[in-house]
Design an enzyme around this catalytic site. Sequence first.
Site, PDB file in Angstrom:
ATOM      1  N   GLY A 145      -5.952  -2.624   0.398  1.00  0.00           N
ATOM      2  CA  GLY A 145      -5.334  -1.287   0.119  1.00  0.00           C
ATOM      3  C   GLY A 145      -4.180  -1.210  -0.749  1.00  0.00           C
ATOM      4  CG  ASN A 191      -5.190   4.800  -3.849  1.00  0.00           C
ATOM      5  OD1 ASN A 191      -4.951   4.012  -2.933  1.00  0.00           O
ATOM      6  ND2 ASN A 191      -4.401   4.918  -4.708  1.00  0.00           N
ATOM      7  CG  ASP A 192      -6.154   2.693   1.734  1.00  0.00           C
ATOM      8  OD1 ASP A 192      -5.379   2.396   0.780  1.00  0.00           O
ATOM      9  OD2 ASP A 192      -5.721   2.300   2.693  1.00  0.00           O
ATOM     10  CG  ASP A 195      -8.818 -15.107 -16.254  1.00  0.00           C
ATOM     11  OD1 ASP A 195      -8.416 -15.601 -15.620  1.00  0.00           O
ATOM     12  OD2 ASP A 195     -10.326 -14.887 -16.243  1.00  0.00           O
ATOM     13  CG  ASP A 252      -1.521   1.812  -3.659  1.00  0.00           C
ATOM     14  OD1 ASP A 252      -0.526   1.721  -3.859  1.00  0.00           O
ATOM     15  OD2 ASP A 252      -1.943   2.695  -2.684  1.00  0.00           O
ATOM     16  CG  ASN A 311      -2.200   1.136   1.187  1.00  0.00           C
ATOM     17  OD1 ASN A 311      -1.783   2.054   0.283  1.00  0.00           O
ATOM     18  ND2 ASN A 311      -3.017   1.126   2.078  1.00  0.00           N
ATOM     19  CD  GLU A 350      -6.523 -19.447 -16.081  1.00  0.00           C
ATOM     20  OE1 GLU A 350      -6.292 -19.811 -15.127  1.00  0.00           O
ATOM     21  OE2 GLU A 350      -7.310 -18.687 -16.565  1.00  0.00           O
TER      22      GLU A 350
END
Length: 636
Positions: A161, A141-142, A338, A163, A136, A367
Amino acid sequence: MNKVVQILSVLFIIAFAKASLAQDIQRIEPPFWWAGMEKSEIQIMMYGEDLYNYEAISTDLNLIEINKTENENYLFITVDTKGFEAGTYVFNLESVDGVVEVMEYELLPREKESAQRKGFDSSDAIYLIMPDRFANGDSSNDSTDDTVEKVNRDFKGGRHGGDLQGVIDHLDYLEDLGVTSLWSTPLLEDNDKRYSYHTYAQSDLYKVDPRYGSNEDYKRLGDELHKRDMKLIMDYVTNHWGATHWMMQDLPTQTWIHQFDDNRGKDYPVDGYANSSYRQTTQMDPNASQIDETYAEKGWFVSSMPDLNQGELLLLNYLIQNTIWWIEYAGLDGLRVDTYSYNEKKGIAAWTKAVMDEYPNFNIVGETWLHDQSQIAYWQKDSKIAAIQDYNTYLPSVMDFTLHDAIMKAFDEDQQNWDQGMIKVYDNFVNDFLYPNIDNILVFAGNHDTNRINGDGLYNGDLKKYKLAMTLVLTTRGIPQLYYGDEIGMAGNRDTDGDGDIRRDFPGGWNGDEINAFKNPTDYQKGFQDFTKRLLNYRKNKPVLHTGKLLQYVPENNCYVYFRYNDESRVMIIINNNPQAITLNLNRFKEGIDGKENGIDVLTNQKINLSDSVKVPGKTSMVIDLDNQKRKERFF
């Protein structure tokens, strides 16, 4: 009416119309493009209330076509930018009332040599992070006003949190560790009420989730990596979006997503839901029933992730443009896709080819979570297996899940039987002939979806077993990938404690953490860290481990021996998975040793005599450099 009044009336009408149009158009995507792109025809999507009232009657760019759908809030305008220089260009839109409006669209100058950017390859070592759980760097910006889920570090499945700033703050750690490429799980906005931290249920494809930072922060991450001669890999999702994606509230077309009647009218986030069977073997099964094919390929991954229909050309083009936009904007060096094998086969091949046509030296790894080498090889570009069905994905790289399967079991099997112990590893490489490009395969011991290799029920924090597994991952053919925290022995068990347990916070990434493994690891953490760092940095400077041929010997007594070699260089790797010491008669390995009299074990810096035999302690690996006949203090 006098002339002044007439002029004022016209100006008022124009001003009112512009204000009205500005309110009508809520989104323009892509928001801008670049001059000099291979993909010069751009499908500009405009979204707003009753846009069917407008036509693009002229533009400074070459107008190709206008598409309107059954949803009157969308307008798709295709223009050709070929031959146009960077600058701002004008659209004239005319309403049904005859009022002409002026819209501007920008072409940016393209970075020099952008089209020839070199993607990640087997010279790289990839480090996978989940940004919410890594560090964090900006607590402001949490939680944000425009996203629903707020920070809650006490909840394993909540937002913690981490980032982009936290990642940038620790790039020196990653560089020193010896990794050369960074793969982050998705960073685009996911506005689910719960479990949004993994960000695979995206709600806006042109916006970084504000809890991670901004689009500019993501670009800055790429710039900072490039300063260190490191690469940035984006995790891209072509198969599905989140139920909270803004389009799911107002579909452009009813064919934008796959819809079923199974659960119509039930309490699901988006109507039309039916779950995938997850049986991706139906994608190549010549005997598959139509219903099985349909539910595997078109069913939703989960009810909160509507399945995208790549057979809808407007949607397919939207995905292609969005992908290229991010590559160009953020300076990406690769993509990890993905659920690659869940997509429509024709659509995903077209998407992949379009991206690779724009960037011929780029790399994309899909994947391909299957448990048979032939089925994984099916998905790699120019597969002779897929060619039997006249199919080509154009996908450069796939993931070696069968090797992962072997790693998850072999190093816990102390004795070698016909199909146990190191035979599992050996057998995996026997099938390398199935792959079109054996160097361009991702090899790994764990990721964000698998149990931690150091976790309870697997290696149980056993450093010796970790060393054996990582020796294999970092010296065999292919592109090695590490999962954040494995290099400090981080634990976690998905089977007993859920996904959150294998996605723990990296210690030291948050102010107030009692332990900081970035700077002051515990003795336990340092044992894992030192080994990983030594081997990664040796590999970085040893090209034969990137592209050399693999020569392997059938394991005996649970001890596996192989070589990486080319005409100029040679490395011998010994992985003794037996708890007891093994004495190897080196006469058996003459072909690999190739007349060398001695070498240096880079893990211990000890000189190894290769004239007769070598004794290998129990649960120990050796990486013997045969190019250096004299002892050196450091190999990196």
